[in-house]
Design a protein around this motif. Structure first.
Motif, PDB file in Angstrom:
ATOM      1  N   GLU A  35      15.667 -12.747   1.303  1.00  0.00           N
ATOM      2  CA  GLU A  35      16.516 -12.236   0.227  1.00  0.00           C
ATOM      3  C   GLU A  35      17.432 -13.322  -0.368  1.00  0.00           C
ATOM      4  OE1 GLU A  35      18.720  -8.852   1.610  1.00  0.00           O
ATOM      5  OE2 GLU A  35      19.870  -8.697  -0.236  1.00  0.00           O
ATOM      6  N   TYR A  39      17.790 -15.465  -4.463  1.00  0.00           N
ATOM      7  CA  TYR A  39      18.927 -15.783  -5.335  1.00  0.00           C
ATOM      8  C   TYR A  39      18.975 -17.279  -5.624  1.00  0.00           C
ATOM      9  CZ  TYR A  39      20.696 -11.036  -4.765  1.00  0.00           C
ATOM     10  OH  TYR A  39      20.829  -9.665  -4.793  1.00  0.00           O
ATOM     11  N   VAL A 145      27.956 -20.819   1.259  1.00  0.00           N
ATOM     12  CA  VAL A 145      28.281 -19.476   0.776  1.00  0.00           C
ATOM     13  C   VAL A 145      28.864 -19.537  -0.651  1.00  0.00           C
ATOM     14  CG1 VAL A 145      29.240 -17.231   1.396  1.00  0.00           C
ATOM     15  CG2 VAL A 145      28.718 -18.877   3.199  1.00  0.00           C
ATOM     16  N   GLN A 183      24.753 -17.472  -2.017  1.00  0.00           N
ATOM     17  CA  GLN A 183      25.069 -16.125  -1.553  1.00  0.00           C
ATOM     18  C   GLN A 183      24.435 -15.089  -2.488  1.00  0.00           C
ATOM     19  OE1 GLN A 183      25.543 -14.166   0.610  1.00  0.00           O
ATOM     20  NE2 GLN A 183      27.656 -13.567   0.970  1.00  0.00           N
ATOM     21  N   SER A 184      24.070 -13.951  -1.929  1.00  0.00           N
ATOM     22  CA  SER A 184      23.499 -12.879  -2.741  1.00  0.00           C
ATOM     23  C   SER A 184      24.521 -12.444  -3.786  1.00  0.00           C
ATOM     24  CB  SER A 184      23.109 -11.693  -1.852  1.00  0.00           C
ATOM     25  OG  SER A 184      24.271 -11.066  -1.353  1.00  0.00           O
ATOM     26  N   GLY A 185      24.032 -11.965  -4.916  1.00  0.00           N
ATOM     27  CA  GLY A 185      24.937 -11.472  -5.952  1.00  0.00           C
ATOM     28  C   GLY A 185      25.308 -12.530  -6.979  1.00  0.00           C
ATOM     29  N   ASN A 188      20.942 -12.121 -10.920  1.00  0.00           N
ATOM     30  CA  ASN A 188      20.034 -10.979 -10.751  1.00  0.00           C
ATOM     31  C   ASN A 188      18.615 -11.476 -10.625  1.00  0.00           C
ATOM     32  OD1 ASN A 188      21.512  -8.493 -10.887  1.00  0.00           O
ATOM     33  ND2 ASN A 188      22.083  -9.165 -12.961  1.00  0.00           N
TER      34      ASN A 188
ATOM     35  N   VAL B  97      32.806 -18.112   7.575  1.00  0.00           N
ATOM     36  CA  VAL B  97      32.285 -18.804   6.397  1.00  0.00           C
ATOM     37  C   VAL B  97      32.678 -20.289   6.431  1.00  0.00           C
ATOM     38  CG1 VAL B  97      32.440 -18.930   3.883  1.00  0.00           C
ATOM     39  CG2 VAL B  97      32.176 -16.710   5.001  1.00  0.00           C
ATOM     40  N   LEU B 100      30.574 -22.168   8.964  1.00  0.00           N
ATOM     41  CA  LEU B 100      29.241 -22.447   8.405  1.00  0.00           C
ATOM     42  C   LEU B 100      29.285 -23.673   7.506  1.00  0.00           C
ATOM     43  CD1 LEU B 100      27.897 -18.942   7.333  1.00  0.00           C
ATOM     44  CD2 LEU B 100      27.385 -20.270   9.364  1.00  0.00           C
ATOM     45  N   ARG B 210      21.331   0.543   0.612  1.00  0.00           N
ATOM     46  CA  ARG B 210      20.075   0.271  -0.085  1.00  0.00           C
ATOM     47  C   ARG B 210      19.027   1.360   0.130  1.00  0.00           C
ATOM     48  NH1 ARG B 210      18.727  -5.842  -0.397  1.00  0.00           N
ATOM     49  NH2 ARG B 210      18.921  -5.730   1.837  1.00  0.00           N
ATOM     50  N   ARG B 236      26.877  -4.097   0.322  1.00  0.00           N
ATOM     51  CA  ARG B 236      26.811  -5.236  -0.596  1.00  0.00           C
ATOM     52  C   ARG B 236      25.647  -5.211  -1.601  1.00  0.00           C
ATOM     53  NH1 ARG B 236      28.821 -10.793   0.095  1.00  0.00           N
ATOM     54  NH2 ARG B 236      27.966 -11.743  -1.759  1.00  0.00           N
ATOM     55  N   VAL B 239      26.387  -3.477  -4.747  1.00  0.00           N
ATOM     56  CA  VAL B 239      27.381  -4.178  -5.562  1.00  0.00           C
ATOM     57  C   VAL B 239      26.714  -5.387  -6.231  1.00  0.00           C
ATOM     58  CG1 VAL B 239      29.576  -5.431  -5.515  1.00  0.00           C
ATOM     59  CG2 VAL B 239      29.285  -3.355  -4.118  1.00  0.00           C
ATOM     60  N   ASP B 240      25.875  -6.075  -5.477  1.00  0.00           N
ATOM     61  CA  ASP B 240      25.139  -7.219  -6.037  1.00  0.00           C
ATOM     62  C   ASP B 240      24.296  -6.801  -7.243  1.00  0.00           C
ATOM     63  OD1 ASP B 240      26.141  -8.976  -4.163  1.00  0.00           O
ATOM     64  OD2 ASP B 240      24.367  -8.929  -2.863  1.00  0.00           O
ATOM     65  N   LYS B 241      23.734  -5.606  -7.166  1.00  0.00           N
ATOM     66  CA  LYS B 241      22.895  -5.115  -8.270  1.00  0.00           C
ATOM     67  C   LYS B 241      23.733  -4.674  -9.455  1.00  0.00           C
ATOM     68  CE  LYS B 241      19.467  -2.854  -5.275  1.00  0.00           C
ATOM     69  NZ  LYS B 241      18.124  -3.420  -5.378  1.00  0.00           N
TER      70      LYS B 241
END
Ligand SMILES: Cc1cc2nc3c(=O)[nH]c(=O)nc-3n(C[C@H](O)[C@H](O)[C@H](O)COP(=O)(O)OP(=O)(O)OC[C@H]3O[C@@H](n4cnc5c(N)ncnc54)[C@H](O)[C@@H]3O)c2cc1C
Ligand SMILES: Nc1ncnc2c1ncn2[C@@H]1O[C@H](COP(=O)(O)O)[C@@H](O)[C@H]1O
Lengths: 264, 320
Positions: A35, A39, A145, A183-185, A188, B97, B100, B210, B236, B239-241
């Motif tokens: 996933e 992105y 991220v 990061q996702s988001g 699209n 975060v 990472l 989802r 999430r 929200v991403d969509k």
């Protein structure tokens, strides 16, 4: 300017999976593209469409099976794909993200992209570490991220927004070339078009072995090994509501009343 | 015998709660390895932090007075220098975060074995064993980590916070990173999008994930929310969509909620989602997958299809 995307195939276990002798049998594994890498790919392809980048190349460490997944990347707009593999990678070495970084690095050096886009994490192992490890092997800059990216190519810099915890975001300027974990988001991701899928079927995928990349077998010794798999122990005392959907619904409704959030 | 170097995390003048969990994990691990626990705090008001890090089991606190906030180039070099001086067997940090953003780089520089997002640590016959999850938290495995220097990041919320004041030795670690090598600059911070609806204030919060499939299906959830006077929050991906505003996202990078009832519908229960709902009084989860990790923390588990259960539930709530 070229963009390289690290594109992983990930496995998910089927709903009815079982652990046998500490392992999950191949028949319970379902493979798909990662996933987060979708992105990353979308970000790269849209930069090319905007004319900022002129080529998008994906690189995947994976067995022949992963070519189906790689073709999805081609169908969604990657120009070329590199696959790294030989049988020495089948059992163990990839567990260690530093090994993965060592395998991908020579391809990046050959391709010499300005930007490498990686995913924040692989959905199946969740180490969240391959991208930054790769940056360090390459001695380039990085950011983990990232949910927003603005390039300033004349000045050889990028502005990124890093998503921290609790809705706080860090705005950072980094030098290029760089590896970003996406990061996702951030965008699209598109669906592959039928035409794209058809074209991808016949496209060449460039296969490289560790030997081709001048990697010593010794450097593929992983620093960690995965032991037997087990099902996680439930943390609380979960109560299962059995019965037909109507019975289950009735039980929840009763519970909502009991907890005072729905009035009788 | 080998020592543990635990690097704590802070932000905007506060040590982050996971730092105290790190002290517990570090203390237990140091004991298992017959070594000492060294704690390092890099940047920020270090003197004030020392008073709080001064917990039983911490052998030495190293303070590095360098910048107010996190910068990965500074952290990589400083931790590298600390490792050179202290030669720890394990570098231990929280799985966050910012970790990472620097720990993998340190692992490469120092040729450390790296294992992240660890839930449990033990030492057996001199081998370090680190338990972590795979396949979206549906299985766990114990990783045997090679006996070289190792970098380990631990999952927040798995170890109790350290307590008990001690008289720990504090050492000022003098280190100036090389200016040339600072190739990133943190220019500021922002708060992610707000929302007109405050999901943190709801008594009855419905979290939708989802499993809902298509955006049209959200009508089912809206009907239920209306019948039960509930507030809707989301995981999430929705929200991403763009189906929900950022302010409705529950989890690590969204809101932390504490409703009387959290009804999770079609949510798998990824660790980053669960991080936001631990404060809920009662968690009820509806999911078709009997192995969904949300069931590990739910009080009431309904293995079933939301498309059958939610309409029936809406009707039930109407007739209450
Ligand atoms: C750095 C970072 C930060 C993150 N922050 C957050 C965060 O703040 N909040 C957050 O939510 N996530 C966050 N994530 C993402 C997280 O890792 C997961 O990807 C996400 O929570 C998954 O959302 P989901 O449960 O809705 O989707 P999925 O994991 O896809 O789960 C969908 C579930 O629906 C079930 N289902 C399918 N059909 C039905 C049906 N008909 N009836 C009932 N059930 C059904 C499936 O069995 C499945 O369990 C973050 C990730 C990273 C890396
Ligand atoms: N086998 C692989 N081939 C290509 N890229 C990978 C591979 N494994 C991981 N990556 C990349 O590294 C990211 C983080 O993975 P991980 O560190 O395993 O969580 C993924 O999102 C991918 O972009």
């Amino acid at each position: 300017m070229k963009i390289l995307v690290t594109f992983a195939e990930v496995a998910a276990v089927a709903d009815n999976f079982e652990i046998e002798d500490g392992a999950v049998d191949e028949r319970y594994l379902e493979y798909d593209l990662n996933e987060w890498d979708e992105y990353a790919l979308e970000e790269a392809v849209s930069l090319r469409e905007e004319g900022v980048a002129d080529e998008v190349v994906t690189v995947t460490i994976g067995p022949e099976r992963s070519e189906d997944t790689i073709r999805m990347a081609l169908a969604k707009g990657a120009d070329r794909a590199v696959r790294i593999w030989d049988e020495s990678l089948a059992d163990g070495p990839l567990e260690d993200v530093t090994t993965r970084a060592a395998l991908i690095a020579p391809v990046v050096e050959e391709e010499d992209p300005t930007l490498v886009l990686s995913g924040v994490q692989a959905a199946d192992d969740g180490y969240g570490a391959t991208g930054v490890a790769l940056a360090r092997v390459l001695e380039s800059q990085w950011a983990a991220v990232v949910n927003d990216l603005t390039l300033d190519l004349p000045n050889n810099t990028a502005r990124v927004r890093r998503e921290l915890e609790g809705g706080i975001e860090e705005l950072t300027q980094i030098n290029l070339p760089a590896v970003l974990t996406i990061q996702s988001g951030i965008n699209n991701p598109r669906y592959a078009s039928l035409r794209g899928l058809q074209q991808a079927q016949t496209q060449e995928i460039d296969l490289r072995t560790p030997g081709d990349l001048d990697i010593e077998p010794e450097s593929l010794k992983p620093g960690l090994t995965r032991g037997k798999l087990a099902e996680p122990e439930p943390k609380g005392d979960t109560e299962y509501v059995e019965g037909e959907p109507d019975d289950q619904a009735e039980a929840i409704a009763g519970l909502l009343v009991e907890h005072g959030v729905v009035e009788e | 015998m080998s020592d543990v170097l635990a690097v704590v995390e802070h932000r905007r003048g506060e040590l982050r709660p996971v730092s105290f969990e790190l002290l517990t994990a570090g203390r237990d691990l140091a004991a298992a390895m017959d070594g000492e626990l060294h704690v390092a705090v890099i940047g920020g008001p270090v003197d004030r932090y020392v008073d709080r890090l001064n917990r039983a089991g911490v052998d030495v606190i190293h303070t590095v007075d360098n910048g107010a906030e996190f910068n990965h180039d500074v952290y990589v070099q400083t931790v590298d220098a600390l490792c050179q001086t202290l030669e720890p067997g394990v570098l231990l940090t929280p799985h966050t975060v910012n970790a990472l953003d620097y720990v993998p780089a340190v692992a490469i520089d120092r040729e450390m074995a790296l294992v992240t997002d660890v839930l449990e640590l033990s030492v057996e016959d001199d081998t370090l064993l680190a338990t972590r999850e795979f396949y979206e938290s549906k299985v766990t495995a114990s990783m045997a980590v090679e006996d070289t220097p190792r970098a380990v990041t631990i999952r927040p919320g798995e170890w109790p916070a350290a307590e008990g004041i001690a008289e720990t030795e504090v050492r000022f670690f003098e280190f100036e990173p090389d200016d040339e090598s600072i190739k990133s600059h943190v220019e500021g911070y922002e708060e992610a999008g707000s929302s007109e609806v405050d999901v943190t204030a709801a008594d009855f919060l419905i979290g939708v994930g989802r499993g809902i499939g298509e955006v049209e299906n959200l009508a089912l959830i809206e009907d239920l929310a209306e019948a039960g006077d509930a507030t809707i929050a989301a995981s999430r991906p929705l929200v991403d969509k763009g189906w929900f505003e950022t302010g409705r996202q529950v989890g690590q990078s969204g809101k932390t909620v504490s409703p009387d009832v959290y009804l999770a519908i079609g949510i798998s229960g990824a660790v980053q989602h669960v991080a936001g709902i631990k404060g809920a009084d009662t968690i009820v989860a509806i999911n078709t997958d009997p192995h969904a990790p949300i069931f590990d923390i739910a009080d009431q588990a309904i293995v079933g299809d939301l498309f059958e259960i939610v309409p029936a539930l809406t009707e039930q709530v109407h007739t209450q």
